[in-house]
Design a protein around this motif. Structure first.
Motif, short mmCIF file in Angstrom:
data_model
loop_
_atom_site.label_atom_id
_atom_site.label_comp_id
_atom_site.label_asym_id
_atom_site.label_seq_id
_atom_site.Cartn_x
_atom_site.Cartn_y
_atom_site.Cartn_z
N LEU A 86 31.27 14.67 5.08
CA LEU A 86 31.06 15.13 3.59
C LEU A 86 29.38 15.81 3.95
N ASP A 87 28.42 15.22 3.45
CA ASP A 87 27.19 15.89 3.26
C ASP A 87 26.44 15.28 4.64
N TYR A 88 25.75 16.39 5.51
CA TYR A 88 24.82 16.00 6.57
C TYR A 88 23.56 17.08 6.68
N GLU A 89 22.52 16.62 7.39
CA GLU A 89 21.44 17.58 7.58
C GLU A 89 21.73 18.26 8.85
N LYS A 90 20.73 19.34 8.54
CA LYS A 90 20.89 20.20 9.91
C LYS A 90 19.54 20.44 10.41
N GLY A 91 19.58 21.07 11.52
CA GLY A 91 18.30 21.07 12.20
C GLY A 91 17.85 20.01 13.04
N LEU A 92 18.65 19.38 13.59
CA LEU A 92 18.12 18.25 14.59
C LEU A 92 18.09 18.78 16.06
N PRO A 93 17.02 18.47 16.66
CA PRO A 93 17.19 18.86 17.94
C PRO A 93 18.19 18.32 18.94
N ASN B 102 28.70 31.10 18.44
CA ASN B 102 27.33 30.02 18.26
C ASN B 102 26.46 30.24 19.38
N ASP B 103 25.22 29.95 19.29
CA ASP B 103 24.12 29.89 20.22
C ASP B 103 24.38 29.24 21.61
N GLY B 104 25.04 28.09 21.34
CA GLY B 104 25.35 27.34 22.51
C GLY B 104 26.30 28.15 23.57
N ILE C 217 31.49 18.95 31.09
CA ILE C 217 31.19 20.32 30.35
C ILE C 217 30.77 20.12 28.77
N SER C 218 29.78 20.78 28.20
CA SER C 218 29.43 20.72 26.87
C SER C 218 29.80 21.93 26.18
N TYR C 219 30.70 21.62 25.13
CA TYR C 219 31.17 22.70 24.29
C TYR C 219 30.61 22.72 23.17
N TYR C 220 30.02 23.80 22.60
CA TYR C 220 29.05 23.91 21.24
C TYR C 220 30.05 24.35 19.93
N ALA C 221 29.65 23.71 19.21
CA ALA C 221 30.14 24.16 17.63
C ALA C 221 29.09 24.64 16.68
N GLY C 222 28.77 23.32 15.84
CA GLY C 222 27.57 23.81 15.09
C GLY C 222 26.34 23.57 15.40
N VAL C 223 25.71 24.72 16.35
CA VAL C 223 24.37 24.74 16.92
C VAL C 223 23.65 25.89 16.54
N LYS C 224 22.53 26.20 16.55
CA LYS C 224 21.84 27.45 16.53
C LYS C 224 20.41 27.12 17.61
N PHE C 225 19.90 28.24 17.96
CA PHE C 225 18.30 28.21 18.61
C PHE C 225 17.55 28.07 17.50
N ALA C 226 16.35 27.11 18.02
CA ALA C 226 15.25 27.26 16.79
C ALA C 226 14.74 28.53 17.10
N GLU C 227 13.90 28.95 15.85
CA GLU C 227 13.37 29.97 15.81
C GLU C 227 12.46 30.58 17.11
N ASN C 228 12.58 31.79 17.69
CA ASN C 228 12.16 32.12 18.74
C ASN C 228 11.92 31.16 19.88
N SER C 229 12.94 30.32 20.19
CA SER C 229 12.99 29.40 21.39
C SER C 229 14.62 29.38 21.84
N LEU D 65 18.31 24.16 21.26
CA LEU D 65 19.24 24.03 20.42
C LEU D 65 19.16 23.06 19.42
N LEU D 66 19.46 23.65 18.05
CA LEU D 66 19.44 22.55 16.94
C LEU D 66 20.84 22.45 16.25
N SER D 67 20.98 21.28 15.56
CA SER D 67 22.32 21.09 15.09
C SER D 67 22.25 22.23 13.69
N ASN D 68 23.61 22.64 13.62
CA ASN D 68 23.73 23.64 12.37
C ASN D 68 25.13 23.48 11.84
#
Ligand code: AMP
Ligand code: GLY
Length: 420
Positions: free
Chosen positions: A340-347, A34-36, A357-369, A372-375
């Protein structure tokens, strides 16, 4: 040397980051990752965990010395067998050895045959027979889908009615698909849970520090089961004698049993245990590292991780050393609504203080930047080491309070069983 880690969660982030710290490792790839992870200098490979032939091709073309497999579904799909057949070195159990995790019924058979302490049980594919067994045994009683069900196929039923309903959902209503076509129904075990991990090759094994996960979503072990909301290691109130007993009565016989069955074990063995009045008993075996336990165990490894795994693969005696003071504790930050259900895309908040230490799981970079957004459900995890559980809690929770976690949530009581 160059290494490949297969998987994309916080567990794989922790494995890959630790491997990259090793002396002879120049590059660690993670597929798909993942991007993180790139914030720690890891290289992502855009190949999914089920694309074995593409992974094999990548490993060959990039001179990968060996690969480390993170997730259970990849192991159950025989990724290790495919890598081996292609002449590649890989750390993880074969499909047949990983059956310890992917079939609860198989795990139970092995435990009974080789005298490993576990809950009494019955396995059923017929609903009426399951129902009769539940009614005969009474409640509390535990109903489990036989196959992999993303940690959601276990119902701890407090009444006979609940248990019958769970069996009905699995066997008649097909709620877990093929995973629930058979159910294991077992005795409820009362006691404190802990996890014991070992690096294994055949009958050689190397125990890691004990760990305790927090599987329920909310404080006080309330709410639905999740993949795990936080953990700490070692568990300070577990006496060494319990670890020794677990090694003698559980780890040794199960590894001997797997050899006797023609399924010698290679990889990480994860024993989910419960300390009952009659000593430690097995709740489940997993054929891989735990998530989030890996993220709090590996920071305690003081030896060269890549060298350790190389030695284990080569059947040489590894020199594995662990921090012998303090406690490492981590809290998972998840999307509101998980599991259960959740939103994605939060900064997400920026990376934090250097002793966390920060370990990342469900994350990705915002477009062209590189924001990190939640994913995903579990988004990131903060981990630190301190003298005591309460000192570690204070550090992590102070940091979390400073972060903007709008739309996310975390448990505020990780480690409290050790502080009471
Ligand atoms: P598992 O997915 O097998 O780890 O089970 C999820 C959770 O269910 C465990 O972490 C335990 O809290 C609980 N559990 C599973 N089996 C038993 C059992 N036989 N007795 C009591 N609790 C159990
Ligand atoms: N921490 C639970 C698991 O990895 O299955």
């Amino acid at each position: 040397m160059k290494l490949l880690v297969v998987g994309s969660g916080g567990r794989e982030h922790a494995i890959a980051k630790k491997l990259l710290e090793s002396r002879d490792v120049e590059q660690v790839f993670v597929a798909p990752g993942n991007d993180g992870m790139t914030l720690d200098g890891l290289d992502l490979v855009n190949i999914g965990i089920s694309e074995h032939s593409r992974l094999i091709e990548f490993a060959k073309e990039n001179d990968i010395a060996w690969s480390f497999i993170g997730p259970d579904d990849a192991l159950a799909a025989g990724i290790v067998d495919d890598f081996n057949q292609a002449g590649l070195k890989v750390f993880g159990p074969s499909r047949l050895a990983a059956e310890l995790e992917w079939s609860k019924d198989f795990a139970k058979e092995i435990m009974v045959k080789y005298g490993v302490p576990t809950a009494a049980y019955g396995t059923f594919s017929d609903f009426e027979e399951a129902k009769a067994y539940i009614e005969k045994q009474g409640a509390p009683i535990v109903v489990k889908a036989d196959g992999l069900a993303l940690g959601k196929g276990v119902i701890v039923a407090e009444t006979v009615e609940q248990a019958v309903e769970a069996a009905q959902e699995m066997l008649l209503d097909n709620k877990f698909g093929d995973s629930g076509a058979r159910v294991v129904i077992e005795e409820f075990l009362d006691g404190e849970e802990f996890s014991l991990f070992a690096f294994v090759n055949g009958d050689k094994f190397y125990i890691m520090p004990t760990a305790q996960d927090h599987k329920r979503a909310y404080d006080g072990d309330k709410g639905p089961n999740t993949g795990g909301m936080g953990a700490y290691a070692p568990v300070p109130h577990l006496p060494q004698s319990v670890v020794d007993q677990s090694v003698e009565t559980i780890i040794k016989p199960v590894l001997k049993g797997m050899i006797a069955e023609g399924r010698p074990y290679l990889g990480v063995l994860y024993a989910g245990l419960i300390l009952t009045a009659d000593g430690p008993k097995v709740i489940e075996f997993n054929s891989r590292f735990g998530d989030p336990e890996t993220q709090i165990i590996l920071p305690r490894l003081t030896s060269d991780f890549a060298q350790n795994i190389t030695d284990i693969l080569d059947k040489k005696e590894p020199t594995i050393t662990w921090l012998d003071e303090g406690v490492t504790l981590g809290v998972v930050v998840a999307s509101e609504g998980y599991p259960l259900d959740y939103e994605k895309g939060l900064p997400l908040p920026e990376k934090t203080a250097s002793d966390i230490i920060s370990y990342y799981a469900g994350v990705k970079f915002a477009e062209n930047s590189r924001v990190l957004l939640s994913n995903g459900g579990r988004v990131y995890m903060l981990v630190t080491t301190a003298d005591t559980v309460s000192a570690a809690q204070e550090k992590i929770y102070d940091q979390l309070e400073k972060q903007d976690t709008t739309g996310l949530f975390y448990r505020t009581d990780i480690g409290s069983k050790a502080v009471k």
